[in-house]
Enzyme design. Sequence first.
Site, short mmCIF file in Angstrom:
data_model
loop_
_atom_site.label_atom_id
_atom_site.label_comp_id
_atom_site.label_asym_id
_atom_site.label_seq_id
_atom_site.Cartn_x
_atom_site.Cartn_y
_atom_site.Cartn_z
N ASP A 183 7.03 31.06 -29.78
CA ASP A 183 6.84 29.89 -28.90
C ASP A 183 6.74 30.33 -27.44
O ASP A 183 7.31 31.34 -27.04
CB ASP A 183 8.02 28.92 -29.09
CG ASP A 183 7.70 27.53 -28.62
OD1 ASP A 183 6.51 27.23 -28.35
OD2 ASP A 183 8.64 26.71 -28.51
N GLY A 184 5.99 29.55 -26.66
CA GLY A 184 5.91 29.77 -25.22
C GLY A 184 4.58 30.29 -24.72
O GLY A 184 4.45 30.61 -23.53
N ASN A 185 3.58 30.35 -25.59
CA ASN A 185 2.26 30.85 -25.16
C ASN A 185 1.66 30.00 -24.04
O ASN A 185 1.10 30.52 -23.08
CB ASN A 185 1.27 30.84 -26.32
CG ASN A 185 1.63 31.82 -27.41
OD1 ASN A 185 2.53 32.63 -27.25
ND2 ASN A 185 0.92 31.75 -28.53
N HIS A 233 -2.36 32.11 -25.89
CA HIS A 233 -2.46 32.35 -27.34
C HIS A 233 -3.13 33.70 -27.59
O HIS A 233 -2.70 34.47 -28.45
CB HIS A 233 -3.27 31.24 -28.02
CG HIS A 233 -2.61 29.89 -27.95
ND1 HIS A 233 -1.27 29.70 -28.22
CD2 HIS A 233 -3.09 28.66 -27.62
CE1 HIS A 233 -0.96 28.42 -28.07
NE2 HIS A 233 -2.06 27.77 -27.70
N SER A 285 1.75 24.93 -36.95
CA SER A 285 2.46 23.92 -37.73
C SER A 285 1.53 22.75 -38.05
O SER A 285 0.51 22.55 -37.37
CB SER A 285 3.68 23.40 -36.95
OG SER A 285 3.26 22.53 -35.91
N ASN A 296 0.90 20.73 -35.16
CA ASN A 296 0.03 21.29 -34.10
C ASN A 296 -1.42 20.75 -34.16
O ASN A 296 -2.15 20.85 -33.18
CB ASN A 296 0.00 22.83 -34.16
CG ASN A 296 1.29 23.49 -33.72
OD1 ASN A 296 1.66 24.55 -34.21
ND2 ASN A 296 2.02 22.89 -32.79
#
Length: 247
Positions: free
Chosen positions: A21-23, A38, A66, A69
């Site tokens: 997580d955190g891109n 990404h 996910s 997403n």
Amino acid sequence: MDLFKQIDFSNIPEHIAVIMDGNGRWAEQQGHERLYGHNYGVESVREVLKGAKELKVKYLTLYAFSTENWSRPKEEVEGLMDLLIRTIAGEVDELNSKGIRLMTIGDTEGLPEGCRNELKRAIEITSHNTETSLILALNYSARWEILNATKKIAEKVIKGEIDLNSIDADIFDDALTTAEIPDPELLIRTSGEHRVSNFLLWQIAYSEFYFTDVLWPDFKKEDLFKAVLDYQSRERRFGLVSAQITK
Ligand code: IPE
Ligand code: IPE
Ligand code: MG
């Protein structure tokens, strides 16, 4: 101090799962579009896979997309699917030469055709490899997986193939997309978020959680080693008392 040298090789998790997580925030911090993050995140995947292999971790599961997403802006979703196709196509030979087996979990039928084809090809090519299994969670949602397993089992009961009272945790395990894959001993989430976001709800019943503020594109091999060292400092009790645990 070299973190790798501090690792106890008699206590390596067999399966590490990561919520990458955190891109988006990483890209925005640098004044770029989210997709830039990404793209850069792929480099962290390479690093972590390399680290996992050095540690002789058997299974590395990465939460890549996910089911929720899909609701992101169209261009981000398309960019992610595109990145997935390009990355798989570009990396398959490298993965194969390193003895890495590619697998997926999740509702991959729901992915665009180009992705499905590329994945199918890479899974076939690497299917005989035995070093480390890289498992990509794609169109994955733990609630979907649990419901899907429930339906599969119910169907067998209706058809008389299994008895209602014989349903146990093993039968349930076998109906999940992670059948054959042991539960993760360690679950890592990057970017400072402390939540599970619909990932492996059944399988993480006794996993150790490791949270770090590091954003995924900054997460490197050393960060994986740090997480494993932290894991090794924990006492896993599985409901028992400390005195019952024989080390
Ligand atoms: C994780 O990074 C990658 C995916 C969910 C595909 P994010 O895209 O969630 O990045 P943040 O959390 O918005 O920073
Ligand atoms: C979880 O990250 C999903 C993946 C890493 C693929 P999200 O960024 O989508 O999760 P939330 O929205 O923070 O819960
Ligand atoms: Mg996120």
